[in-house]
Design a protein around this motif. Structure first.
Motif, mmCIF file in Angstrom:
data_model
loop_
_atom_site.group_PDB
_atom_site.id
_atom_site.type_symbol
_atom_site.label_atom_id
_atom_site.label_comp_id
_atom_site.label_asym_id
_atom_site.label_seq_id
_atom_site.Cartn_x
_atom_site.Cartn_y
_atom_site.Cartn_z
ATOM 1 N N GLU A 162 0.827 -1.209 0.000
ATOM 2 C CA GLU A 162 0.000 0.000 0.000
ATOM 3 C C GLU A 162 0.865 1.264 0.000
ATOM 4 O O GLU A 162 0.546 2.240 -0.691
ATOM 5 C CB GLU A 162 -0.930 -0.005 1.211
ATOM 6 C CG GLU A 162 -2.068 -1.024 1.090
ATOM 7 C CD GLU A 162 -3.022 -0.996 2.263
ATOM 8 O OE1 GLU A 162 -4.148 -1.488 2.113
ATOM 9 O OE2 GLU A 162 -2.638 -0.473 3.337
ATOM 10 N N ASN A 165 2.397 1.395 -3.566
ATOM 11 C CA ASN A 165 1.450 1.211 -4.678
ATOM 12 C C ASN A 165 1.834 0.016 -5.560
ATOM 13 O O ASN A 165 1.807 0.091 -6.793
ATOM 14 C CB ASN A 165 1.357 2.478 -5.533
ATOM 15 C CG ASN A 165 0.094 2.490 -6.384
ATOM 16 O OD1 ASN A 165 -0.922 1.893 -6.026
ATOM 17 N ND2 ASN A 165 0.148 3.147 -7.524
ATOM 18 N N LYS A 167 0.485 -2.794 -6.979
ATOM 19 C CA LYS A 167 -0.887 -3.254 -7.174
ATOM 20 C C LYS A 167 -0.988 -4.770 -7.331
ATOM 21 O O LYS A 167 -1.920 -5.394 -6.825
ATOM 22 C CB LYS A 167 -1.492 -2.550 -8.394
ATOM 23 C CG LYS A 167 -1.662 -1.051 -8.184
ATOM 24 C CD LYS A 167 -2.321 -0.383 -9.388
ATOM 25 C CE LYS A 167 -2.497 1.113 -9.123
ATOM 26 N NZ LYS A 167 -3.134 1.803 -10.266
ATOM 27 N N LYS A 168 -0.052 -5.386 -8.054
ATOM 28 C CA LYS A 168 -0.098 -6.830 -8.246
ATOM 29 C C LYS A 168 0.003 -7.573 -6.910
ATOM 30 O O LYS A 168 -0.730 -8.527 -6.651
ATOM 31 C CB LYS A 168 1.041 -7.256 -9.179
ATOM 32 C CG LYS A 168 1.062 -8.733 -9.478
ATOM 33 C CD LYS A 168 2.227 -9.060 -10.413
ATOM 34 C CE LYS A 168 2.368 -10.565 -10.595
ATOM 35 N NZ LYS A 168 3.546 -10.905 -11.440
ATOM 36 N N LEU A 199 -9.156 -4.034 -8.076
ATOM 37 C CA LEU A 199 -7.773 -3.702 -8.410
ATOM 38 C C LEU A 199 -7.281 -4.541 -9.594
ATOM 39 O O LEU A 199 -6.593 -4.027 -10.484
ATOM 40 C CB LEU A 199 -6.875 -3.935 -7.196
ATOM 41 C CG LEU A 199 -5.497 -3.284 -7.211
ATOM 42 C CD1 LEU A 199 -5.590 -1.797 -7.504
ATOM 43 C CD2 LEU A 199 -4.799 -3.518 -5.869
ATOM 44 N N GLU A 202 -8.723 -3.156 -12.678
ATOM 45 C CA GLU A 202 -8.094 -1.866 -13.013
ATOM 46 C C GLU A 202 -6.816 -2.056 -13.817
ATOM 47 O O GLU A 202 -6.569 -1.331 -14.785
ATOM 48 C CB GLU A 202 -7.786 -1.097 -11.719
ATOM 49 C CG GLU A 202 -7.058 0.229 -11.952
ATOM 50 C CD GLU A 202 -6.633 0.877 -10.643
ATOM 51 O OE1 GLU A 202 -5.643 1.641 -10.660
ATOM 52 O OE2 GLU A 202 -7.284 0.613 -9.609
ATOM 53 N N ILE A 203 -5.982 -3.055 -13.465
ATOM 54 C CA ILE A 203 -4.695 -3.236 -14.159
ATOM 55 C C ILE A 203 -4.770 -4.316 -15.234
ATOM 56 O O ILE A 203 -3.753 -4.655 -15.840
ATOM 57 C CB ILE A 203 -3.569 -3.559 -13.155
ATOM 58 C CG1 ILE A 203 -3.787 -4.926 -12.500
ATOM 59 C CG2 ILE A 203 -3.438 -2.471 -12.114
ATOM 60 C CD1 ILE A 203 -2.613 -5.377 -11.639
#
Length: 620
Positions: A162, A165, A167-168, A199, A202-203
């Motif tokens: 967090e 960042n 994300k994976k 999430l 999103e990616i």
């Protein structure tokens, strides 16, 4: 030469970039790209390319749950990472080896690998890798039943991800937190699952989106919100089909079976379980198969099919005992290894481990007793109905006889395929002899006679006929050699490929590039494998000439310690992959590959050329 090397380098770099994208969206394409990357990198023998190629192949094999193959290529990649002092890759590979060891039940080895990964990540400030390693340790402690330690490691992973960042890693952490909260705080588990799904969406990480969706669906089914659960299962199935994630597809089918069992539709539950086991068995490990046997015995029992229920309970017990034996063997091996390494603490370590084994054995005896009680109850019920079910037993025996007959028929079919191919080769040999000794001899005689006649006449037309007869005789001789197995029996595969290249380039059909690596291994190929490879390539080159209108054909053979990989590519018109299965040529190639225990894969699109990969295990 430098220009050629640079072009090959760029080509492999593009393969690696395409692999990274496909890994999240299409497992089958990712595997093809990884295999092609390994083949091309091994030809160039560039350490950096070999490291990335082996790393990629290990990763896709891990995603597909092919643990042994993933382990082999992870160790190959690790050697190059150590040679190049690539600490990031080393940390990732040690972490992967730890996860693979966990899957195999070798928990002590798993911890050792994860600790090595964490030490490298801390020494070289690899924050993203540290977050991933904490996630892996969380799953390990969860499997071992240490939930308190699991929550501690997970919190570390989330804090790093967090803050930076990542994300994976966050998707994975949120999914794991949902798993840990599944049985104690279901609302919180739903919250974290949904965060992970959002999430991933999103990616564009389709694979992880499908995995987290499947866990969310499982939770809703668990709290009996079936409509919501089934809706999420449908979404999961759509994504897993798109990605070719067969492990998640199996989970979806088994969850649907559980639903049918819960609502009392036992026949539909049985069909769903049976189809899931049949379709996805190659992608399941022993623990998953054991769970499947346990689940399917339930609807059989509730549907009053006691014999079938008993049979699956027997399979469940047999596999449980097998896994128990393996687990105890692994624990014993770990104890013996530690005993040999730590000589000073031998007695203390041995006593501690013996006590641990004794406690574990007592626990397993208790668990086994509980497990055995269930099939014993079923057995008692079965024998109470013995009189009523004698006819059913006889029918089952008849079915077993039919299955045995079908097995023998399958063996006979394999023999028939071999006999058919042998017959084709014998017929080719016979035709080759007839062409060479019969028609060839007559043509040679006619040519000689015309030469003798023309020695006095000096006629230019007769001389032209002489030349045409000579050319015809040469073509007949080439055709005879191609048909005869004796022609290539004494030649190595490299020479045979060069002969094929000369034949097709001589007729100005297309240019052919041939690569065999390493050549010294190719000289030792078994004659049967060489025979079948030659015939398969003959068929592919013939198709390229007759149908594909190709200008360039690339053929490469790479021989590893455990496998041989033949890769064929052309820039022809391509074809619809759905229609290729109907052709006689395809059937001949498929039968030849089947005989040598290989696998053949076709990848083609109209207007974009054709790629064919043949993988053959070298234990042939």
């Amino acid at each position: 030469m430098l220009s050629s090397f640079a072009q090959n380098l760029d080509s492999i770099t593009v393969l690696h970039e395409r692999f990274t994208k496909a890994l999240h969206t299409d497992f089958e394409l990712a595997k093809l790209l990884a295999l092609e990357g390994v083949n091309k990198s091994e030809k160039l023998q560039d350490d950096n390319l070999l490291l990335q190629s082996y790393f990629n192949l290990s990763e896709i094999y891990s995603k597909q749950k092919k643990n042994d193959s993933s382990f082999i290529y992870a160790n190959k990649a690790l050697k190059y990472a150590q040679k190049l002092s690539d600490y990031k890759k080393q940390a990732l590979l040690y972490n992967r080896l730890g996860s693979l060891s966990k899957r195999n039940g070798a928990y002590t080895k798993a911890i050792t690998y994860h600790e090595k990964a964490m030490l490298l990540a801390e020494q070289h400030s690899l924050l993203q890798q540290r977050s991933g390693i904490y996630n892996s340790l969380t799953l390990l402690y969860r499997t071992k039943g240490d939930k308190e330690r699991a929550f501690e490691e997970l919190q570390k992973a989330i804090e790093i991800a967090e803050k930076n960042n990542f994300k994976k890693e966050l998707i994975n952490s949120y999914n794991i937190k949902g798993l840990l909260l599944f049985n104690i705080q279901k609302d919180s588990a739903i919250h974290y699952y949904k965060k992970g799904i959002a999430l991933a969406n999103e990616i564009g990480h389709r694979h992880m989106e499908g995995v987290v969706l499947s866990n969310l669906a499982d939770l809703y089914m668990n709290i009996e919100k079936y409509e919501v659960g089934l809706e999420y299962l449908t979404q999961t199935e759509e994504i897993a089909s798109e990605v070719h994630d067969y492990g998640t597809l199996y989970f979806v089918k088994m969850s649907q079976g559980i639903y049918f069992e819960e609502v009392g539709d036992f026949p539909k539950a049985i069909r769903t379980y049976e189809n899931a086991i049949k379709e996805y068995k190659p992608y399941l490990n022993d623990n998953q198969m054991r769970g499947a046997y346990w689940l399917i015995s339930g609807p059989y029992f509730h549907n009053n099919q006691f014999k079938e229920a008993y049979e699956y309970q027997e399979k469940y017990i047999e596999l449980s005992e097998h896994l128990f034996t393996i687990q105890k063997s692994k624990e014993f091996d770990e104890i013996r290894t530690k005993y040999e390494v730590e000589k000073k603490d031998t007695q203390i370590t041995l006593l501690a481990k013996e006590n641990e084994l004794a406690a574990t054995r007592r626990n397993w005896i208790i668990i086994s007793s509980i497990i055995l009680t269930i099939p014993l109850i079923i057995l008692i019920l079965f024998y109470k109905h013995r009189v009523k079910t004698q006819r059913t037993i006889r029918e089952q025996e008849a079915q077993l006889h039919i299955k045995e007959k079908e097995r023998l028929q399958k063996e006979q079919e394999i023999k028939q395929i071999q006999a058919l191919i042998d017959g084709q080769d014998n017929e080719r040999n016979r035709i080759a002899i007839e062409l060479h000794d019969g028609i060839g001899g007559q043509l040679a005689g006619m040519n000689l006679r015309l030469t003798q006649i023309n020695s006095e006449l000096h006629n230019s037309e007769i001389k032209g006929i002489n030349q045409s007869l000579s050319n015809t005789f040469k073509e007949l001789r080439i055709l005879s050699h191609n048909l005869s197995s004796n022609y290539f029996r004494d030649k190595d595969i490299v020479s045979l490929l060069l002969d094929l290249k000369e034949q097709y380039e001589g007729s100005n059909r297309f240019s052919t590039n041939i690569s065999v690596f390493p050549e010294e291994n190719a000289l030792l190929l078994d004659s049967e494998i060489k025979h079948h490879l030659y015939r398969i390539l003959q068929e592919l080159l013939n198709n390229a000439a007759k149908h594909a209108h190709a200008e360039t054909v690339d053929v490469s053979i790479n021989i590893h310690s455990d496998s041989l990989i033949l890769m064929y590519e052309d820039d022809g018109t391509g074809f619809d992959a759905k229609t290729i299965h109907k052709g006689i040529g395809f059937q001949n190639m498929k039968e030849r590959v089947t005989i040598i225990n290989g696998v053949i894969t076709f990848d083609s699109q109209l207007g974009k050329g054709t790629r064919v990969i043949v993988e053959i295990p070298m234990d042939n």
